[in-house]
Motif scaffolding. Structure first.
Motif, PDB file in Angstrom:
ATOM      1  N   GLY A 323      11.067  44.854   4.530  1.00 18.78           N
ATOM      2  CA  GLY A 323      10.251  43.947   3.722  1.00 18.78           C
ATOM      3  C   GLY A 323       8.771  44.010   4.051  1.00 18.78           C
ATOM      4  O   GLY A 323       8.008  43.133   3.637  1.00 18.78           O
ATOM      5  N   LEU A 336       8.629  36.287  11.889  1.00 20.02           N
ATOM      6  CA  LEU A 336       8.860  37.674  11.497  1.00 20.02           C
ATOM      7  C   LEU A 336      10.351  38.023  11.494  1.00 20.02           C
ATOM      8  O   LEU A 336      10.863  38.639  10.554  1.00 20.02           O
ATOM      9  N   ILE A 337      11.056  37.635  12.557  1.00 22.10           N
ATOM     10  CA  ILE A 337      12.478  37.961  12.669  1.00 22.10           C
ATOM     11  C   ILE A 337      13.268  37.339  11.517  1.00 22.10           C
ATOM     12  O   ILE A 337      14.093  38.004  10.879  1.00 22.10           O
ATOM     13  N   MET A 339      12.118  36.542   8.649  1.00 19.43           N
ATOM     14  CA  MET A 339      11.727  37.257   7.425  1.00 19.43           C
ATOM     15  C   MET A 339      12.568  38.533   7.288  1.00 19.43           C
ATOM     16  O   MET A 339      13.115  38.823   6.227  1.00 19.43           O
ATOM     17  N   GLU A 341      15.520  39.138   8.640  1.00 17.83           N
ATOM     18  CA  GLU A 341      16.931  38.795   8.425  1.00 17.83           C
ATOM     19  C   GLU A 341      17.196  38.332   6.992  1.00 17.83           C
ATOM     20  O   GLU A 341      18.214  38.686   6.402  1.00 17.83           O
ATOM     21  N   ASN A 342      16.279  37.542   6.459  1.00 14.82           N
ATOM     22  CA  ASN A 342      16.478  37.051   5.097  1.00 14.82           C
ATOM     23  C   ASN A 342      16.237  38.145   4.063  1.00 14.82           C
ATOM     24  O   ASN A 342      16.935  38.236   3.063  1.00 14.82           O
ATOM     25  N   ARG A 344      16.764  41.333   4.425  1.00 10.09           N
ATOM     26  CA  ARG A 344      17.892  42.264   4.418  1.00 10.09           C
ATOM     27  C   ARG A 344      19.152  41.601   3.878  1.00 10.09           C
ATOM     28  O   ARG A 344      19.968  42.242   3.215  1.00 10.09           O
ATOM     29  N   SER A 345      19.295  40.311   4.143  1.00  2.00           N
ATOM     30  CA  SER A 345      20.465  39.606   3.633  1.00  2.00           C
ATOM     31  C   SER A 345      20.395  39.452   2.114  1.00  2.00           C
ATOM     32  O   SER A 345      21.394  39.630   1.409  1.00  2.00           O
TER      33      SER A 345
ATOM     34  N   ARG B  16      19.763  42.646  12.187  1.00  5.08           N
ATOM     35  CA  ARG B  16      18.756  41.857  11.467  1.00  5.08           C
ATOM     36  C   ARG B  16      19.198  41.526  10.044  1.00  5.08           C
ATOM     37  O   ARG B  16      18.478  41.763   9.074  1.00  5.08           O
ATOM     38  N   ILE B  17      20.427  41.036   9.960  1.00  2.00           N
ATOM     39  CA  ILE B  17      20.930  40.577   8.669  1.00  2.00           C
ATOM     40  C   ILE B  17      21.448  39.159   8.875  1.00  2.00           C
ATOM     41  O   ILE B  17      22.330  38.950   9.717  1.00  2.00           O
ATOM     42  N   SER B  18      20.912  38.195   8.150  1.00  2.00           N
ATOM     43  CA  SER B  18      21.450  36.846   8.303  1.00  2.00           C
ATOM     44  C   SER B  18      22.750  36.761   7.508  1.00  2.00           C
ATOM     45  O   SER B  18      22.849  37.295   6.410  1.00  2.00           O
TER      46      SER B  18
END
Lengths: 485, 95
Positions: A323, A336-337, A339, A341-342, A344-345, B16-18
């Motif tokens: 992102g 940042l982390i 950001m 994770e969301n 990519r999810s 790094r995937i929620s």
């Protein structure tokens, strides 16, 4: 000229050369077909204006010296195209417009072709039915309830529905050959390293290979010749002299030794697949080839090996989607982390996330030896099976898939049953070999079935020749009713 | 071995995937069925087998250490979801 789009690429090339049809008329005919086929959902992006412009340019100053002079082509949306959106079937690349062109597509344009549009595919080429695409599933022209195969499902659907005269896909575990089989078309996965991977959205780098999807074997040889070749920008590209596959295409296969691997007769395989295989053997035997029983003892371990190697490589390759530099970015998250994770999810679909998690797990500390290293060892055994067999035979004949096209939604709730569809195609990717899927017959429902010819590394010419002879004697004809227009 | 929910959440953190709490159960089920399938490999004894790291019979080429590209900042920044003149912009990382 209303049915020019029914013809093979080589026939169309002849019509362009002899000026029976202009490139503009040809392009307009495909555009009309595409506009009438929206129900199939084969295209993510169309580039009609650009195509019409290129066709006019060609007609003003025809140069017929190239392999694909004046030909409009749609390609899988996994190939980066300069200034044309490239999505890989994913939300995370929904707004990505490359500033460069993949080597393989550049080779096609240097051979006189031009872009007609970008074809739908499973997200990041992860799927066997084109149902994982962010842009919706693609429909098989064979029937409105059927999947076109995957991951190159937009490619197989567009080709079979006469929306492009030929196309290209990518094949990591069967993604060219399985959709070709499901739509009654020809698909070739070349030897690893024959076609450059530069500019192709990466899935599993040690397995990915681009290849042609066409209506005939001759078309396949023309396309392979146009797209292949050494590329400095791909560190695994093979530096060898370019071959003239189409010029050297021969239908004499007398005396060739064809291996029949006993392990490809799997449990619960429909009788029709077995009968098709028998039919294929008979055709080749009648043409003077010699059938030899062989054994590829580690075949059943190919899929489990693949489902370690491919997700592991995918989890590394897909780490780039953060992102920050390109693609989708989530607006949620306080740092940042979060950001990452969301992003990519929200950006990846379920199948892609599943594979990233598998890959991350098998590479994680404490599990690497048990999974990834183990898989690399079994991959060695699978490759050795082929090496041993190829001391005795020229090529190997197998079914392409364990079934014909299945229904939309039939396998989406059971990932393993979806994966099993690639049981006959995956071993070839693990061993880096070329393999050609040929339409060979219909099942009792009238759906196409394919047979697969596997060759030695860099022996594309031989499997094309066998395929060419087979095609002439098989009597298969794709007659698709255009129910969608 | 089987994967429990905690393990899956840990792996998701590494990747790094929620993961949506509501989806953890179905994800656990799917991943366990995949790993059960993968673990067929344990039937094979591979003690004396060399791992295959490259399918090619060639070693990777090296090139001269020369700049062959460059001056393409605009092209590189073009697709960024958030930028500020010459830079990519990310949420604040240092207080």
């Amino acid at each position: 000229m209303s049915n020019i789009t029914n013809q093979s690429l080589s026939e169309i090339l002849e019509s362009i050369k002899s000026k029976k049809i202009s490139s503009l008329e040809l392009t307009q005919a495909y555009i009309k077909n595409i506009e009438n086929a929206k129900k199939l959902n084969a295209f993510v992006t169309t580039t009609f204006d650009q195509a019409l412009e290129n066709a006019k340019k060609f007609d003003n100053k025809p140069n017929n010296e190239h392999l694909l002079s004046g030909i409009p082509l749609a390609v899988k949306d996994l190939f980066c195209t300069e200034n044309v959106k490239t999505t890989a079937g994913s939300n995370i690349l929904n707004n990505f417009v490359p500033s460069y062109e993949s080597t393989v597509t550049k080779n096609l344009w240097n051979n006189g072709a031009f872009l007609l549009g970008k074809l739908n595919c499973d997200e990041f080429a992860m799927g066997s039915s084109n149902e994982t695409s962010f842009f919706g599933n693609v429909i098989n022209p064979i029937g409105d309830h059927l999947v076109p195969g995957g991951s190159s499902g937009g490619s197989s659907s567009a080709l079979a529905a006469d929306l492009t005269p030929a196309t290209i896909g990518t094949d990591t575990g069967g993604s060219i050959r399985q959709p070709a089989s499901f739509t009654g078309t020809v698909g070739l996965k070349p030897t690893y390293g024959l076609c450059s991977r530069w500019g192709i959205v990466a899935f599993a780098s040690s397995l990915d290979q681009a290849g042609p999807m066409t209506k005939t074997v001759n078309d396949c040889s023309i396309m392979l010749e146009a797209m292949s070749g050494f590329d400095e920008k791909d560190s695994t590209s093979i530096n060898k002299k370019k071959e003239s596959y189409s010029k050297n295409l021969k239908d004499n296969i007398k005396g060739l030794k064809i291996g029949i691997p006993k392990e490809y007769r799997v449990d619960n395989m429909p009788k029709e697949i077995d009968e098709l295989w028998e039919k294929g053997k008979k055709i080749l035997k009648d043409l003077g080839a010699q059938l030899i029983d062989i054994s590829l003892p580690h075949t059943k371990y190919a899929l489990p090996t693949y489902y370690i190697v491919a997700p592991a490589e995918a989890s590394s390759n897909l780490a780039r989607y953060d992102g920050v530099r390109y693609g989708y970015r989530s607006q949620k998250g306080k740092d940042l982390i979060e950001m990452y994770e969301n992003t990519r999810s929200e950006g990846f679909g379920d199948e892609v996330k599943r594979r990233i998690l598998i890959g991350t797990y098998v590479l994680s500390s404490g599990y690497y030896d048990a999974y990834y290293l183990k898989a690399q060892k079994v991959r060695q055994l699978i490759k050795k099976d082929f090496d041993d067999s190829f001391t005795k035979v020229d090529a190997i004949l197998t079914p392409s898939t364990p079934s014909s096209a299945f229904k939309i939604g039939e396998k989406t709730n059971d990932p393993v049953s979806m994966y099993l569809n690639d049981i006959f195609t995956v071993p070839v990717n693990l061993a880096g070999l070329p393999a050609l899927s040929l339409p060979a017959g219909l099942d009792k429902q009238g759906y196409p079935l394919g047979l697969q010819l596997i060759g030695k590394a860099l022996d594309e010419q031989k499997i094309l020749n066998i395929g060419y002879a087979f095609e002439k004697n098989c009597g298969y004809k794709n007659e698709i009713k255009k129910w969608w227009s | 071995m089987s994967l429990d929910k905690e393990k899956i959440k840990h792996v998701a953190k590494l990747a790094r995937i929620s993961v949506d709490e509501a989806k953890v159960d179905s994800l656990t089920k799917d991943l366990n069925s995949i790993f059960k399938f993968i673990e067929q490999l344990n039937e094979l004894n591979t003690d004396k087998v060399e791992p295959l790291t490259s399918i090619l019979n060639q070693s990777l080429r090296s090139r001269k250490d020369e700049i062959s590209d460059g001056k393409i900042r605009e092209k590189i920044l073009k697709n960024s979801p958030k930028k500020n003149e010459e830079f990519f912009v990310v949420p604040k990382v240092v207080e």
